[in-house]
Write a protein that holds these residues in place. Sequence first.
Motif, PDB file in Angstrom:
ATOM      1  N   ASP A   1      -2.303  -3.139  -3.728  1.00 22.76           N
ATOM      2  CA  ASP A   1      -2.536  -4.332  -4.468  1.00 22.76           C
ATOM      3  C   ASP A   1      -1.863  -5.381  -3.738  1.00 22.76           C
ATOM      4  OD1 ASP A   1       0.228  -4.965  -5.881  1.00 22.76           O
ATOM      5  OD2 ASP A   1      -0.255  -2.824  -6.115  1.00 22.76           O
TER       6      ASP A   1
ATOM      7  N   HIS B   1     -11.499  -7.324  -7.601  1.00 23.11           N
ATOM      8  CA  HIS B   1     -11.332  -8.489  -6.872  1.00 23.11           C
ATOM      9  C   HIS B   1     -11.345  -9.751  -7.760  1.00 23.11           C
ATOM     10  CE1 HIS B   1     -11.848  -6.251  -3.017  1.00 23.11           C
ATOM     11  NE2 HIS B   1     -12.551  -5.564  -3.744  1.00 23.11           N
TER      12      HIS B   1
ATOM     13  N   GLN C   1       0.708  -1.137   0.059  1.00 20.28           N
ATOM     14  CA  GLN C   1       0.062   0.029  -0.142  1.00 20.28           C
ATOM     15  C   GLN C   1       0.842   1.125   0.168  1.00 20.28           C
ATOM     16  OE1 GLN C   1      -2.598   1.612   3.411  1.00 20.28           O
ATOM     17  NE2 GLN C   1      -4.002   0.228   2.252  1.00 20.28           N
TER      18      GLN C   1
ATOM     19  N   ASP D   1      -6.699  -5.368  -6.408  1.00 21.17           N
ATOM     20  CA  ASP D   1      -6.137  -4.223  -6.859  1.00 21.17           C
ATOM     21  C   ASP D   1      -6.929  -2.866  -6.669  1.00 21.17           C
ATOM     22  OD1 ASP D   1      -4.633  -2.350  -8.279  1.00 21.17           O
ATOM     23  OD2 ASP D   1      -4.450  -3.316 -10.215  1.00 21.17           O
ATOM     24  N   LYS D   2      -6.543  -2.132  -5.796  1.00 19.24           N
ATOM     25  CA  LYS D   2      -7.499  -0.813  -5.660  1.00 19.24           C
ATOM     26  C   LYS D   2      -6.796   0.289  -5.589  1.00 19.24           C
ATOM     27  CE  LYS D   2      -8.982  -2.556  -1.667  1.00 19.24           C
ATOM     28  NZ  LYS D   2      -9.671  -2.802  -0.352  1.00 19.24           N
ATOM     29  N   TRP D   3      -7.516   1.453  -5.708  1.00 19.36           N
ATOM     30  CA  TRP D   3      -7.085   2.886  -5.908  1.00 19.36           C
ATOM     31  C   TRP D   3      -7.939   3.964  -5.428  1.00 19.36           C
ATOM     32  CZ3 TRP D   3     -10.113   6.147  -8.773  1.00 19.36           C
ATOM     33  CH2 TRP D   3     -10.820   5.372  -9.568  1.00 19.36           C
TER      34      TRP D   3
ATOM     35  N   GLN E   1     -15.871  -6.002  -9.406  1.00 14.45           N
ATOM     36  CA  GLN E   1     -15.191  -4.715  -9.246  1.00 14.45           C
ATOM     37  C   GLN E   1     -16.135  -3.959  -8.782  1.00 14.45           C
ATOM     38  OE1 GLN E   1     -13.973  -3.945 -13.508  1.00 14.45           O
ATOM     39  NE2 GLN E   1     -15.687  -2.689 -13.718  1.00 14.45           N
TER      40      GLN E   1
ATOM     41  N   LYS F   1      -2.702   3.584  -3.175  1.00 15.05           N
ATOM     42  CA  LYS F   1      -2.612   2.644  -4.226  1.00 15.05           C
ATOM     43  C   LYS F   1      -2.401   1.251  -3.458  1.00 15.05           C
ATOM     44  CE  LYS F   1      -2.643   0.711  -8.411  1.00 15.05           C
ATOM     45  NZ  LYS F   1      -2.604  -0.733  -7.846  1.00 15.05           N
TER      46      LYS F   1
END
Length: 815
Positions: free
Chosen positions: A388, A454, A361, A422-424, A477, A386
Amino acid sequence: MILKTLSTVIMLFAFPLVSNGQSFIDVTGKVVNSNTGEPLQGANILIEKTSFGGASDKNGLFSIRNLPLGNYTISVSVIGYEIEKQLITAESKNIKITFSLTSRTLEGENVVISGSRAVTGKTPIAFSNIDSRTLSEKYSSQEIPLLLDEVPSLYSYSYTGNGMGYSEIKIRGFDATRIAVTINGVPLNDPEDHVTYFYDIADLSGNVQDIQVQRGVGNSLYGTAAIGGSVNILTKGAGTEPGMKLSGTWGSYNTRRLNFSYGTGIINNTYSTYGRFSKLETGGYRNDSGVDSWSYFLSGTRYDRDMTTTFNVFGGPLVAKFAWFGISKDKLEDENERRTNYYSPSESNGFFDEQKDDFLQSHYQLLNDWKVSKNVRLENTLFHVKGDGFFLDYKFNRKPDEYNLVLVDSSRSDLLRKQIVDKWQWGWLPRLTIFRENWSFTIGGELSLFGAKHWGEVTWVKENNLTPPNNKYYGYQTDKLSATVYTHAVYGLSEKTDLIFDLQFQRLNSNFDQEIIGGFRNDYEYSLNYNFLSPRMGINQQVNENISAFANFSVAKREPKDSDVYDANDIDTTPRFGANSDNTLNFDDPLIDAETLYDYELGGMLRNSSGYVKVNIFWMDIRDEIVQTGLRDDIGLPIYYNAKKSVHRGIEVDAFASNSRGFYISGNLSLNDNYFVAYNEVVEYVYDESGNLIPFFDRSDNQIGGFPGYLAGLKAGYRNKAFSSFIGTRFVGRQYLDNSETEALSIDGYNVSSLFMSYDLTEGVKMPLHLQLNVDNIFSTKYETSGYVYYYEGFIPEYIPAAVRNTSITVTVKF
């Protein structure tokens, strides 16, 4: 002729002297504390873009001689204060000027000046400040929640047992999903889960300037709603003092922390930079519950005459083993058995050794503070997060259709699954404040965009199979938009009376889209929208210089987290929505509602030069509180439902006293009564003695599980410039593991003591060395911090054990 020639010569020699008197001036002045008016010694005075400068003496006075005529910016800096800059015009007359520097902390209270921070005697809320020295004394390698146990009505613990690994924080009976956490004003709660994963920002505890914990709704006006309270973290960042440090910590359970930091100090009274790099690892108190992480924190600041701009970058990779599940009661007394961890390959009948949480992160923050004029201040923050990684765990005897598998020789198989994310997030936080003699008005907001993907993969199957490597078995998602507008008004009714009015409007939009794959045959796609209007008002009365009192009323609302509506990783669940006439899901009718809090607070403070006593009474009336049932899902996370009506109420006392010799004593006490007024709790697959399904349990009038009935602390210590020490004891009351209020499903109360000692040889024998000793649980008390229940022919409790005596030594070398 001779007289004329003599006159010419005299004029030629005199002209430079006259010119010199007109072309140079002297600048003199004084540097004082803006709050107290006391002189500040050792301030660095710099005429920018020149070689002219000086320093203030013990009376705060300074002088700069023979400054050429022109326009200049004078900047003044001193450790512990904000940089002050003023524009001057050097003409024919000498200049006398006074600089009033604002302390980075308010005198005596260590309150960092920030729009979301509370100020004693001004802000009508209950709060506690933990300064840098107190934090550094307690910190060896723990996550932030474990450093806050002196705050009234705050309860924290770690699943690994020794402070590293996933930690939990609760305030007034509310779990982490209802506690707003910010770093430098930037929201830290995960937009999907609402919790804060402190272990994803390893060693942040060692880079904190101070922390303010607000109980109740408080000053939180954006981000995740503060139902139980808020934790406002301010990082050290770029400082005014140059230097380099190398630090190492060695402790029980193979705990190690190595840290290197470097700061340039202020360069030309305009720039400062800072960097910190850390390596942390531990085996964990519980078997195979270790953490292995790296972290970095980089900060740079530019100081202009009316503006300060800071850029922060921090984060780091983490690998953590699991310790989500507890142990049975019969294992608690034996020292080896109580360290049992069912995720451990050595104890779990063939569990795969690769089970772990692997995550990276990264945080980016750009903060700008512009003093537009004497009466106008504009603050803007841009941020980006960000993240992941993946969650890898072993599953027993699973059906192939759950995981999109085709098995040859078996209808079931053990397997290893990887849940990947994977996220932002991007965000903007503007705030404009107008100041007048007896009032101030702030208008601000938040705009946040979030997205996440996801998916799940099967990486290994025990039985013979036709499955390719990394076989995908689910995917979905989410994306979210959060927009908030708020106003904050302070009106001085008199010199001793302040009124505060807040109004917040928040619009939340969340979209979900599931992929059809494997056993997930329904293409669930829906949107959820929430509109929240939350008013707040309060009054603060300064009775005299020693006594103050406050009262407030606040409303806060919070939407369910994503998994409350639908646990999209689990094939056996369906989204929690009502049904249409054709039995399809009605996505306009979610079955779990947003919760609404009505918070009533009354408090007071008595203080003098030696200490203070604070008392606070609260009554929190909640509609549709989203509460834990006490049960867990298949990865150990709590299961939640709405309670129609509930109450959290209590009394909080916080006290501190010290003398001129350096001795001090502090204590706190909180009595909490959290109960359901009306709640029918649904617990799935529970049957009565006749084999009939029980639709629900009536929990009305029962205590809400998961929080102690009382919390108390007592601490005694000594401090001087070179040496400090304390011994403290924490007292924790009984807590129920579920909402049945059954003693057999509870944790007994306990008390646990800790010891700290440090010696700074820099102050003592003039060596650049600092030594620190931390001993937690001095008397090796065997106690449990948390737990849950599961159902198998009755409700069965399991417990999360804490570490017995554990010790750490920290050595810091300063350059």
